[in-house]
Scaffold this active site. Sequence first.
Site, mmCIF file in Angstrom:
data_model
loop_
_atom_site.group_PDB
_atom_site.id
_atom_site.type_symbol
_atom_site.label_atom_id
_atom_site.label_comp_id
_atom_site.label_asym_id
_atom_site.label_seq_id
_atom_site.Cartn_x
_atom_site.Cartn_y
_atom_site.Cartn_z
ATOM 1 N N LYS A 179 0.828 -1.219 0.000
ATOM 2 C CA LYS A 179 0.000 0.000 0.000
ATOM 3 C C LYS A 179 0.857 1.262 0.000
ATOM 4 O O LYS A 179 0.481 2.265 -0.611
ATOM 5 C CB LYS A 179 -0.944 -0.005 1.208
ATOM 6 C CG LYS A 179 -2.051 -1.041 1.066
ATOM 7 C CD LYS A 179 -2.992 -1.046 2.252
ATOM 8 C CE LYS A 179 -4.088 -2.091 2.056
ATOM 9 N NZ LYS A 179 -4.883 -2.304 3.265
ATOM 10 N N LYS A 209 -15.262 -4.071 -3.337
ATOM 11 C CA LYS A 209 -16.171 -2.967 -3.631
ATOM 12 C C LYS A 209 -15.465 -1.832 -4.380
ATOM 13 O O LYS A 209 -16.010 -1.238 -5.305
ATOM 14 C CB LYS A 209 -16.756 -2.443 -2.314
ATOM 15 C CG LYS A 209 -17.948 -1.570 -2.555
ATOM 16 C CD LYS A 209 -18.987 -1.756 -1.506
ATOM 17 C CE LYS A 209 -20.202 -0.943 -1.896
ATOM 18 N NZ LYS A 209 -21.279 -0.998 -0.994
ATOM 19 N N LYS A 263 -9.461 -10.116 -6.918
ATOM 20 C CA LYS A 263 -10.326 -10.429 -5.781
ATOM 21 C C LYS A 263 -11.568 -9.534 -5.818
ATOM 22 O O LYS A 263 -11.467 -8.364 -6.185
ATOM 23 C CB LYS A 263 -9.516 -10.172 -4.510
ATOM 24 C CG LYS A 263 -10.166 -10.628 -3.236
ATOM 25 C CD LYS A 263 -9.213 -10.416 -2.067
ATOM 26 C CE LYS A 263 -9.947 -10.595 -0.761
ATOM 27 N NZ LYS A 263 -9.110 -10.379 0.410
#
Length: 348
Positions: free
Chosen positions: A111, A196, A193
Amino acid sequence: MPRIFSGIQPSGELHIGNWLGAVQNWVTLQQSYDCLFCVVDLHAITAKYEHASLARRTREMALGLLACGVDPDRSTLFVQSHVAEHSELQWLLNAVAPIGELERMTQFKDKAQRVESVPVGLLNYPVLMAADILLYHADLVPVGEDQVQHLELTREVARRWNAEFGGGQDYFPEPQPILTEAKRIVGLDGGTKMSKSLGNTIGLLESPEEIWQKLRPAKTDPARVTRKDPGNPEVCNIYHLHKYFSPPETVAQVADNCRGAKWGCLDCKRVLAENMSLALAPIRERARELEAQPGRVEEILAAGAATAGRIAAETIREVRERMGFLQAERQADRRPDSGMAPPARLPV
Ligand code: SF4
């Protein structure tokens, strides 16, 4: 009864990936364990987020969990930020959390390279997770493969804290993982994966028509250019979704029809859409029932926070004592159910 802690980020409405990957398992675990389930909103702010919708997404997630079968009479369901001790314990654990190991966390490295300026919270995320678990002396934590490293860090933090402040005791137990069957639910784009943020999900509360509209354009085996081209179900996400929503005989028939070019992909998706809508109908129904009772979700979350807060307050009291802090005499006043008057405000 062994205690379990598990958290889920407030991403709003649950999708089938969350359900199959985690929440179904929670519903099973609550039959045999003392479970604390938490909507981890404090974790959600460690990356850029939409603050205007955080509260709504948190509530929607709680409603979704209840609709899926998380039972407030069996389990404690609460919102992380409603129990302030999570933040406090995180700070106290910073005294022993090793920065080198935090920097080596795969998720952090992944990240951090995607943002220009790395917030401290991103580095500290696993310490907050350690606090979540250790606050309740949880024995077990259900983890997916992407969280195993974080749980190992929790164990390391517990060992270090015990060695430094435990006074010869293992005050914090080292939580063990419950390794669940790895269900990596791939999104409707067929590549990544289900998530949302990638817009490749099917929400648990979507109507049969909405489900069909999402499945219709979903990616399949590219070898099936026309109805007459045989396909390989193993490379098709629709086939794998059938395994979760269709009975075994249908799954076998799907594979056979695909390999033998006996039907088109839209036929295959139509069957999946019907079975999926059927499987999700009770969840939609429970969500409707909850929505028909204004304030019910909030009431459940308040009761959950009160239960969790009692355990958390006791842990923090002991941790502060062991770490040598001067105990605040009227610390119990902070709990609304303590029966004591709140402390008077000091004049400024
Ligand atoms: S027939 Fe079904 S399993 Fe085969 S490629 Fe099409 S959608 Fe996928």
